[in-house]
Structure formats: C-alpha cells, structure tokens
Design an enzyme around this catalytic site. Structure first.
Site, PDB file in Angstrom:
ATOM      1  N   VAL A  15       0.944  -1.246   0.023  1.00  0.00           N
ATOM      2  CA  VAL A  15      -0.061  -0.026  -0.079  1.00  0.00           C
ATOM      3  C   VAL A  15       1.022   1.198  -0.157  1.00  0.00           C
ATOM      4  O   VAL A  15       0.697   2.294  -0.926  1.00  0.00           O
ATOM      5  CB  VAL A  15      -0.726   0.012   1.143  1.00  0.00           C
ATOM      6  N   ARG A  46      11.566  -0.509   7.315  1.00  0.00           N
ATOM      7  CA  ARG A  46      12.257  -1.532   8.181  1.00  0.00           C
ATOM      8  C   ARG A  46      13.800  -1.742   7.711  1.00  0.00           C
ATOM      9  O   ARG A  46      14.540  -1.774   8.287  1.00  0.00           O
ATOM     10  CB  ARG A  46      11.384  -2.905   8.503  1.00  0.00           C
ATOM     11  N   GLU A 127     -10.322   4.925   6.200  1.00  0.00           N
ATOM     12  CA  GLU A 127     -11.232   4.545   5.179  1.00  0.00           C
ATOM     13  C   GLU A 127     -10.615   3.178   4.458  1.00  0.00           C
ATOM     14  O   GLU A 127     -11.518   2.309   4.134  1.00  0.00           O
ATOM     15  CB  GLU A 127     -11.348   5.734   4.034  1.00  0.00           C
ATOM     16  N   GLY A 132     -10.842  -1.766   1.187  1.00  0.00           N
ATOM     17  CA  GLY A 132     -10.190  -0.775   0.275  1.00  0.00           C
ATOM     18  C   GLY A 132     -10.527   0.134  -0.347  1.00  0.00           C
ATOM     19  O   GLY A 132     -10.653   1.233   0.275  1.00  0.00           O
ATOM     20  N   GLY A 185      -0.474 -14.981  -5.269  1.00  0.00           N
ATOM     21  CA  GLY A 185      -0.248 -13.708  -4.482  1.00  0.00           C
ATOM     22  C   GLY A 185      -1.695 -13.306  -4.062  1.00  0.00           C
ATOM     23  O   GLY A 185      -1.892 -12.059  -3.250  1.00  0.00           O
ATOM     24  N   LYS A 203     -13.134  -6.140  10.480  1.00  0.00           N
ATOM     25  CA  LYS A 203     -13.784  -4.990   9.657  1.00  0.00           C
ATOM     26  C   LYS A 203     -15.271  -4.768  10.309  1.00  0.00           C
ATOM     27  O   LYS A 203     -15.758  -3.715  10.198  1.00  0.00           O
ATOM     28  CB  LYS A 203     -13.784  -5.419   8.231  1.00  0.00           C
ATOM     29  N   GLY A 300      -5.379  -4.432  -2.546  1.00  0.00           N
ATOM     30  CA  GLY A 300      -4.591  -4.372  -3.816  1.00  0.00           C
ATOM     31  C   GLY A 300      -3.921  -2.892  -3.694  1.00  0.00           C
ATOM     32  O   GLY A 300      -4.357  -2.133  -2.851  1.00  0.00           O
TER      33      GLY A 300
HETATM   34  N1  LIG Z   1      -2.336  -5.104   1.051  1.00  0.00           N
HETATM   35  C1  LIG Z   1      -3.519  -4.717   1.002  1.00  0.00           C
HETATM   36  O1  LIG Z   1      -4.124  -4.792  -0.329  1.00  0.00           O
HETATM   37  C2  LIG Z   1      -4.177  -3.990   1.998  1.00  0.00           C
HETATM   38  C3  LIG Z   1      -5.660  -3.565   1.545  1.00  0.00           C
HETATM   39  C4  LIG Z   1      -6.370  -3.018   2.709  1.00  0.00           C
HETATM   40  C5  LIG Z   1      -5.420  -2.684   4.042  1.00  0.00           C
HETATM   41  N2  LIG Z   1      -4.136  -3.074   4.077  1.00  0.00           N
HETATM   42  C6  LIG Z   1      -3.539  -2.548   5.379  1.00  0.00           C
HETATM   43  O2  LIG Z   1      -2.492  -1.744   5.053  1.00  0.00           O
HETATM   44  C7  LIG Z   1      -1.569  -1.923   5.885  1.00  0.00           C
HETATM   45  C8  LIG Z   1      -0.148  -2.156   5.215  1.00  0.00           C
HETATM   46  O3  LIG Z   1      -0.476  -3.237   4.440  1.00  0.00           O
HETATM   47  P1  LIG Z   1       0.676  -3.773   3.443  1.00  0.00           P
HETATM   48  O4  LIG Z   1       0.260  -4.993   2.469  1.00  0.00           O
HETATM   49  O5  LIG Z   1       1.132  -2.454   2.399  1.00  0.00           O
HETATM   50  O6  LIG Z   1       1.888  -4.404   4.025  1.00  0.00           O
HETATM   51  P2  LIG Z   1       3.326  -4.656   3.656  1.00  0.00           P
HETATM   52  O7  LIG Z   1       3.467  -4.835   2.141  1.00  0.00           O
HETATM   53  O8  LIG Z   1       3.820  -5.937   4.350  1.00  0.00           O
HETATM   54  O9  LIG Z   1       4.260  -3.422   4.137  1.00  0.00           O
HETATM   55  C9  LIG Z   1       4.575  -2.961   5.406  1.00  0.00           C
HETATM   56  C10 LIG Z   1       5.703  -1.983   5.400  1.00  0.00           C
HETATM   57  O10 LIG Z   1       5.743  -1.882   6.631  1.00  0.00           O
HETATM   58  C11 LIG Z   1       7.394  -1.427   6.862  1.00  0.00           C
HETATM   59  N3  LIG Z   1       7.468  -2.034   8.390  1.00  0.00           N
HETATM   60  C12 LIG Z   1       7.413  -3.153   8.831  1.00  0.00           C
HETATM   61  N4  LIG Z   1       7.830  -3.177  10.329  1.00  0.00           N
HETATM   62  C13 LIG Z   1       8.552  -1.787  10.323  1.00  0.00           C
HETATM   63  C14 LIG Z   1       8.972  -1.044  11.348  1.00  0.00           C
HETATM   64  N5  LIG Z   1       9.395  -1.606  12.635  1.00  0.00           N
HETATM   65  N6  LIG Z   1       9.323   0.060  11.224  1.00  0.00           N
HETATM   66  C15 LIG Z   1       9.291   0.664   9.940  1.00  0.00           C
HETATM   67  N7  LIG Z   1       8.606   0.353   9.129  1.00  0.00           N
HETATM   68  C16 LIG Z   1       7.964  -1.245   9.015  1.00  0.00           C
HETATM   69  C17 LIG Z   1       7.896  -2.543   5.876  1.00  0.00           C
HETATM   70  O11 LIG Z   1       9.223  -2.295   5.768  1.00  0.00           O
HETATM   71  P3  LIG Z   1      10.198  -2.967   4.716  1.00  0.00           P
HETATM   72  O12 LIG Z   1       9.610  -2.859   3.232  1.00  0.00           O
HETATM   73  O13 LIG Z   1      11.491  -2.312   4.886  1.00  0.00           O
HETATM   74  O14 LIG Z   1      10.142  -4.571   5.027  1.00  0.00           O
HETATM   75  C18 LIG Z   1       7.062  -2.394   4.559  1.00  0.00           C
HETATM   76  O15 LIG Z   1       7.367  -1.413   3.953  1.00  0.00           O
HETATM   77  C19 LIG Z   1      -2.051  -3.136   6.768  1.00  0.00           C
HETATM   78  O16 LIG Z   1      -2.477  -2.605   7.851  1.00  0.00           O
HETATM   79  C20 LIG Z   1      -2.849  -3.557   6.139  1.00  0.00           C
HETATM   80  O17 LIG Z   1      -3.810  -4.876   6.849  1.00  0.00           O
HETATM   81  C21 LIG Z   1      -3.510  -3.721   3.196  1.00  0.00           C
END
Ligand SMILES: NC(=O)c1ccc[n+]([C@@H]2O[C@H](COP(=O)([O-])OP(=O)(O)OC[C@H]3O[C@@H](n4cnc5c(N)ncnc54)[C@H](OP(=O)(O)O)[C@@H]3O)[C@@H](O)[C@H]2O)c1
Length: 426
Positions: A15, A46, A127, A132, A185, A203, A300
């Site tokens: 995201v 991270r 939101e 999403g 994926g 949710k 997504g």
């Molecule tokens: N993916 C979706 O389609 C989607 C949809 C709706 C809501 N969400 C929500 O959006 C949020 C993010 O999801 P995502 O899918 O984008 O997750 P993700 O791809 O796993 O990304 C997580 C990010 O957080 C960083 N991170 C993890 N631990 C950290 C720390 N201690 N300090 C600083 N940065 C840290 C990671 O860094 P690195 O890159 O360096 O590892 C990565 O960039 C979640 O709450 C999820 O539930 C996601």
C-alpha cells in the site's frame, strides 16, 4: 491561499508504494484543484535496502521512526498492532493527524485511540481499513448520517470470496484453490485470518461501531470461517438458485444488536450473490434510504492507496478551512448483543441418510417438534452403498432449536456422520 502540509509515511510495502506514487504523480493537480501542497517529507521502512519498485527521492527514506516528529500528517501503513500502535499513538500525542489502513489496530484498540484523539483534538481517518477502495466508512459517517441503519451485510474479504467463487465454478476443493491463490499472491502464506473469518470480524467491528455508535468487539460476535465448506454443497446450492458467501452481518433490533460472521447462502438473483472473485460489496439498509450497495476492489496496491490519499486530502482540506476540526472518530456506548442461539434464520441442511423408507418421516418429525418448518427437501442419488445425501431447506427457525434438532437427528441410526448446516440470508 495555498495550504502546505507535510506528510510522513510509516511503511512502504504494497500500500505504501501506491500512496507514494499517487502523492508524487498528483502533486501538481492537488495544488491546482484544491490549493493543497502535500509534501512527502519522510518515508519510514524496516529495511532501507529493499527494492521498492518505484522512483522517489531516497533522501526521505529512513528507518528512524522519530523522523515522523517533523510532519503534520502521519500515515501508518506498517500493519499489525505492535509497532503500528506505538507509531499512531505517538503521532496523536504529538498532535499530529493520522491516516491508517490498519483494521486490526482500529478494531482492537478503538477506545485507547479515541481517548488519545479526543485529548489531542486531532483527526484519525481509516477509510482503507475496510474494503479498500470502497468508500464504506465515509458513506456511513457522512452520506447516511440522516438514516438509522437497520442492517448491513457485506462481502469484505476478497481472498475468501475468490476461494468460494473458484470452488463453485470449478468444483475444486478449498485446499487446492487456496494453494493456487497463494501462488498467485491473492492469499497470504498464513491464510488463517482470511479464511477463518477473523479479518472480516475486525472489519465488522469497525462498521458496526460506526453504524450504531456502540462498542463492538470480536468477542461480541459469532465468527465462523469457510474452512469446513465442502465442494459438494456448492453444486447443490447452485441447483437451488443460491451462491455461498462469507458474510459480515450486523442487524439492529429493539432488544439488541445481531453481529456475526459466517458463510451464508445468498440468492443468486440478489446483487450480493453475484459478487465474485476478489471483489467486495456492502449492502447497507437505512430506514429512509432503503438498500444501498457499495461495490469495488477491497484490496490491492492502488485501490487501497487511493482511499488512503483521499483521507490525507480530507485532513489537508480541513486544515485549510481553519474551522473547528470535524471529529471523525467517535466514542462508543455499551451495546446489548443477541446471542446466535436466539437468532432466527432459514437453514440449508445436508444429511447423509440410509436409503430406506421412513427415514425422511423421522427427520421431519424431529424438525416439527422443534417448531422448524420445511421449505423443500431434495434427495440426491445414492453415492455410497445405501447412503443418500438429503438436502433440506428450512423455514425460519431459532438457532438453538435448530441445533437441538440436529443433535437428535445425528443420533438416529439411519443418519451417518454429522449434518452440514449453512445459514440462509435472503
Ligand atoms: N495489501 C492490501 O491490499 C491492503 C488492503 C487494505 C488494507 N491493508 C492494510 O494496510 C497496511 C499495510 O499493508 P501492506 O500490505 O502494504 O503491508 P506490507 O506490504 O507488508 O508493508 C509493510 C511495510 O511496513 C514496513 N515496516 C514493517 N515493520 C516496520 C517497522 N518496525 N518500522 C518501520 N517500517 C516497518 C515494511 O518495511 P520493509 O519494506 O523495509 O520491510 C513495509 O514497507 C496493513 O495494516 C494492512 O492490513 C492492506
């Protein structure tokens, strides 16, 4: 007059990259359209060396969360409720506005977040945390504010919906479809949250809390995932003119709130029945509006990022007006909940019975003794020696009556194995 707002993002994964991309590409448009300059000031990750698949000024990339102290809006996109919770609370305590897409954080820590937001007089927007791209939070909080929400029903987990759609259309098992979804994926390596209903429950906590202004937590609701569903039921259900969906349900009655997550039969003639693949849909029934259906991509990179950027802009435009800030995050009152045993539903029941006269009469007798009417019975062809599947569609019945009757039916020596029960939402 141009309003300048510094944005800091914590987390630049699926995201986060989408948010960075939209903010960069639409920077000039936002200036021209809204007189808002959204400066991307810091991105915290991270691992700084990970390939992010996007071009941006690496000078703003850091692993130091303290860099968020220098921005106006903190966007939390880390996920989970440990570091993310600290980031959000720390930002609020420093009187920064916060945007998050984190349903687990909001659902589990609502009261703590609310107290912090009230104390600091800042905005917290989320939101993207539910469905999403689908603007369901805004619809409940703003567009439908004149309505009493009587019920809402949603398909709000794309992974589960994709698995169910594929099982239905291809007749393959959940295990096989899940493996494929993981390879593509669409499903996480650990799919528990998606397929056991916990993601939907988080949710639903958020939606029901907003819709009814009461405290709804996962412990308050009945939660059942899709793991026990068998592909043979999919075929029978289709023949009957239904689809099976993992539903989030919230209904308001005088005596309390009915909130639950479980698979349910939905008529294929209804719009929810036609929502397939990774899509999300939420049907909200207001006392004045009647049914409203929201539909779109529930996850997504860009669908989710678009919702996050919408929240950032909303906050920026509030800051621009220099008016008292709208409080999007509210205090919740205590609610009464109706236990699932007291809920009335129609049911799809499948039994494996002995292929001999009198079996059906015994079963219908037991249902009758528990005040359960039968809408239809279908006896399928013999599948195993003298065993035949018997599919019963019931009328409305209390859940506790249904469970008692199934215990008695299961004890009959002409019934093999455990009955399959799936609730019907029509
Ligand atoms: N993916 C979706 O389609 C989607 C949809 C709706 C809501 N969400 C929500 O959006 C949020 C993010 O999801 P995502 O899918 O984008 O997750 P993700 O791809 O796993 O990304 C997580 C990010 O957080 C960083 N991170 C993890 N631990 C950290 C720390 N201690 N300090 C600083 N940065 C840290 C990671 O860094 P690195 O890159 O360096 O590892 C990565 O960039 C979640 O709450 C999820 O539930 C996601």
């Amino acid at each position: 007059m141009m309003t300048k707002v510094k944005v800091g993002i914590a987390g630049c994964g699926i995201v986060g990259i989408g948010v960075v991309d939209i903010l960069q590409k639409r920077f000039e448009e936002f200036r021209e359209l809204y007189q808002v300059e959204l400066e991307l000031a810091v991105v915290v990750v991270r691992n700084i060396d990970s390939d992010r698949d996007i071009a941006f000024d690496k000078a703003i990339l850091t692993t130091d969360l303290a860099m968020l102290d220098n921005v106006d809006i903190v966007v939390e996109l880390i996920g989970g409720d440990t570091v993310a919770k600290d980031v959000v609370l720390n930002a609020i305590h420093q009187k920064k506005h916060v945007v998050t897409a984190n349903k687990a954080l909001v659902a589990k820590h609502w009261d703590i977040l609310f107290e912090a937001v009230r104390g600091s007089q800042v905005m917290l927007k989320f939101e993207a945390a539910v469905a999403g791209a689908v603007p369901v939070i805004k619809t409940i909080q703003e567009s439908l504010i004149g309505n009493k929400i009587e019920e809402l029903k949603g398909i709000i987990n794309g992974t589960a919906n994709y698995i169910l759609s594929e099982m239905e259309s291809r007749g393959e098992s959940l295990a096989l479809i899940l493996k494929e979804a993981q390879d593509l994926g669409y499903a996480e390596a650990d799919p528990t949250f998606d397929i056991e209903g916990f993601d939907v429950a988080h949710k639903l906590c958020i939606l029901a809390s907003l819709a009814y202004g009461v405290k709804v937590e996962c412990e308050d609701m009945y939660i059942q995932g899709i793991t026990d569903l068998e592909v043979k039921d999919m075929a029978y259900i289709r023949e009957l003119g239904y689809r099976i969906k993992l539903l989030a349900i919230a209904k308001k009655y005088e005596k309390g709130l009915d909130v639950r997550v479980h698979p349910a039969l939905v008529p294929e003639s209804q719009i929810l029945g036609a929502v397939s693949g990774p899509y999300n849909a939420i049907d909200i029934k207001g006392h004045a509006s009647g049914d409203i259906l929201l539909y779109g991509q529930g996850a997504g990179r860009y669908p989710t990022a678009g919702a996050v950027v919408g929240d950032i802009l909303d906050i920026a435009r509030c800051l621009q007006k220099e008016q008292p800030l709208p409080f999007f995050f509210s205090e919740r009152k205590k609610a009464e909940f109706i236990p699932i045993e007291d809920i009335e539903n129609r049911y799809y029941i499948r039994l494996n019975v002995s292929d001999q006269p009198g079996v059906l009469a015994k079963i219908t007798n037991i249902f009758g003794e528990h005040a359960i009417g039968i809408a239809s019975v279908i006896q399928k062809e013999v599948v195993l020696e003298d065993q035949v599947p018997l599919v019963v569609m019931t009328g409305k019945a209390r859940e506790d009556n249904m469970r008692r009757s199934l215990d008695e039916i299961e004890a009959l020596d002409t019934v093999f194995g455990s009955p399959t029960l799936i609730r019907i939402e029509d």
